[in-house]
Design an enzyme around this catalytic site. Sequence first.
Site, mmCIF file in Angstrom:
data_model
loop_
_atom_site.group_PDB
_atom_site.id
_atom_site.type_symbol
_atom_site.label_atom_id
_atom_site.label_comp_id
_atom_site.label_asym_id
_atom_site.label_seq_id
_atom_site.Cartn_x
_atom_site.Cartn_y
_atom_site.Cartn_z
ATOM 1 N N GLY A 105 -25.287 -30.207 -0.834
ATOM 2 C CA GLY A 105 -25.876 -31.131 0.108
ATOM 3 C C GLY A 105 -25.045 -32.311 0.546
ATOM 4 N N GLY A 106 -23.711 -32.243 0.447
ATOM 5 C CA GLY A 106 -22.884 -33.346 0.922
ATOM 6 C C GLY A 106 -23.165 -34.625 0.157
ATOM 7 N N GLU A 122 -12.149 -29.256 3.790
ATOM 8 C CA GLU A 122 -12.333 -30.376 2.869
ATOM 9 C C GLU A 122 -11.582 -31.641 3.265
ATOM 10 O OE1 GLU A 122 -14.504 -30.447 0.695
ATOM 11 O OE2 GLU A 122 -14.967 -28.367 0.234
ATOM 12 N N SER A 130 -15.311 -36.804 -3.271
ATOM 13 C CA SER A 130 -16.418 -35.856 -3.194
ATOM 14 C C SER A 130 -17.690 -36.514 -3.704
ATOM 15 C CB SER A 130 -16.098 -34.625 -4.054
ATOM 16 O OG SER A 130 -17.223 -33.777 -4.156
ATOM 17 N N SER A 131 -18.822 -35.932 -3.352
ATOM 18 C CA SER A 131 -20.109 -36.342 -3.917
ATOM 19 C C SER A 131 -20.642 -35.314 -4.909
ATOM 20 C CB SER A 131 -21.141 -36.518 -2.791
ATOM 21 O OG SER A 131 -20.742 -37.537 -1.909
ATOM 22 N N THR A 180 -21.841 -26.160 0.504
ATOM 23 C CA THR A 180 -21.736 -26.336 -0.953
ATOM 24 C C THR A 180 -22.811 -25.556 -1.678
ATOM 25 O OG1 THR A 180 -20.878 -28.546 -0.535
ATOM 26 C CG2 THR A 180 -21.678 -28.117 -2.761
ATOM 27 N N ARG A 209 -10.554 -29.354 -7.012
ATOM 28 C CA ARG A 209 -10.668 -29.936 -5.682
ATOM 29 C C ARG A 209 -9.438 -29.588 -4.849
ATOM 30 N NH1 ARG A 209 -14.236 -31.407 -1.878
ATOM 31 N NH2 ARG A 209 -14.115 -33.557 -1.181
ATOM 32 N N GLU A 244 -17.098 -27.200 2.042
ATOM 33 C CA GLU A 244 -17.415 -28.424 2.774
ATOM 34 C C GLU A 244 -18.497 -28.141 3.819
ATOM 35 O OE1 GLU A 244 -17.635 -32.001 4.850
ATOM 36 O OE2 GLU A 244 -17.920 -31.383 2.791
ATOM 37 N N ASP A 283 -13.307 -34.754 4.329
ATOM 38 C CA ASP A 283 -13.945 -35.652 3.366
ATOM 39 C C ASP A 283 -13.135 -36.929 3.158
ATOM 40 O OD1 ASP A 283 -16.288 -34.390 2.845
ATOM 41 O OD2 ASP A 283 -15.699 -33.534 0.918
#
Length: 551
Positions: A457-458, A408, A435-436, A371, A94, A391, A411
Amino acid sequence: MSVRRLLGIALLLAAVCRVPSVQAAPQSMVAAAHPLAVEAGLEMLRRGGTAVDAAIAVQMVLGVVEPHASGIGGGGFLLHYDGTSRAITVYDGRETAPAGATPGMFLAPDGRPLGYREAVASGMSVGVPGLLAMLELAHREHGKLAWSDLFAPAIVAARDGFAVSPRLATWLQRMPTLRDEAAIRETFFHADGSPRERGDRIVNRALADTMGLIASRGARVLYQGPIAAEIVGRVRGHRRPGALSATDLADYKPVRREAVCGPYRVWTVCGMPPPSSGGIAILQVLGLLQPFDIQRDAPNDLRAAHLIAEASRLAFADRDRYVADPAFVDVPVAGLLSPAYLDERRKLMSPDRSMGKVGPGVPPGYVERGTSHISIVDRWGNAVSFTTTIEAPFGAQMMVRGFILNNELTDFSPRPELDGKTVANRVQPGKRPRSSMSPTFVLDRDGKLVAALGSAGGARIIGDTLQTLIGLLDWDLSAQAAVDLPRVANLNGATELEEGTPIADQADALRKLGHEVQVRRHEGGLTAIRRTGDGWEGGADPRRDGVARGE
């Protein structure tokens, strides 16, 4: 199989714009968001490479042909499964906030959050890229082929050119302001300023040269020297400059973490721990759903849609309150996943009425303070579930040496405080934004790999991965059919139903149960691999350009 179940699956198959045949293979499988990337991964496997070798080759090609979604200017999370020891290793690549980042950096002078374009298309949004450092570490520990060999397919695609995919063409049409960045305009637009269209050929020699340097000299090329200096200069020289420095790049380190795992029926589901919220949220939803015997429902039943939405609502309320970078915030992982806590939260769920927007619970042990996804299995049974991102589509909308820089840092929460409480996911120097991303493995009782999956897909990554797990484990769908499922999601607000699919027909019935409902287009981005006997089957999201192939 019941008539009801057969009807549900028939409706499912009619719901998507294209339904690929199930891809099966006896030894190895690669599923990713573009055919050229999948072929690069298979090439490495044919040459005796591991799942990690293949994943690196796939990612490098995706950075060329899918620049709106991932690349070396971004980051990612990678789960590795060892087919011999059955151990899972988690790699956190990350991005991090620079040392000069401040909690209120995304607030306007009046204290309100900056607008989307002001925040995203800026130097402020660029985090220290973590992808290459992470992949180099994973390769050192699990690779067989030479590092330099893994870049060859991507270098060829960048230097010789590739055909614009439908999805890339769509994003170029949607984002005409990309022309404001000279390097992006020269690569992805015609001389008259019109975007390149589906089937047009794009050559990116700058990226080919950059990848050639990384192939021969290693990841340090991006973190020290001329390329690093150019990244810093571009970020600091933007009209909305960021604080990224050469020291931030030189000091970046990927992190090994412990997978977060939990039981679901006869399986164990393992995912990404914080700073991702995906693993915790998926395990919470599965735990909340388990007593409802959702396997007796067909994929598009009202009851299934309602229960998935309600359980997701509870998980997102906790996600937004508690989950952030564990180096900065004490995330109560065990408490959030404890059976007693989930039993208490489940009492808020009703089979015949929506609870509406809900607040977070108080888990045991808590104290106040664009993503893409790649799934691979190799001949030795090693596996990779790898979510990679910059992102937003085209990240910060800045290009350096042929690659796109991430955004990023958006986020992070733009507000450092909310309702008088410090926000866990606020901006702090050196911190990794929440993050997801939800790379996921499913294991059987003996620790043997059953499935590898994940999505783009966020924030909707969590729901997409969750539904695919339910399709695989509860409804016994093939990998492709589970990936194809019409989507229902709830991020602790409106219940979202995928337009043009059978699940959208449940909108009025859900409204009668008290749901606020939105019927909307869904981007998707899933890939999945599932064990079938002694072999594997794969699936790739029909909503994108991906495929699954094996040998």
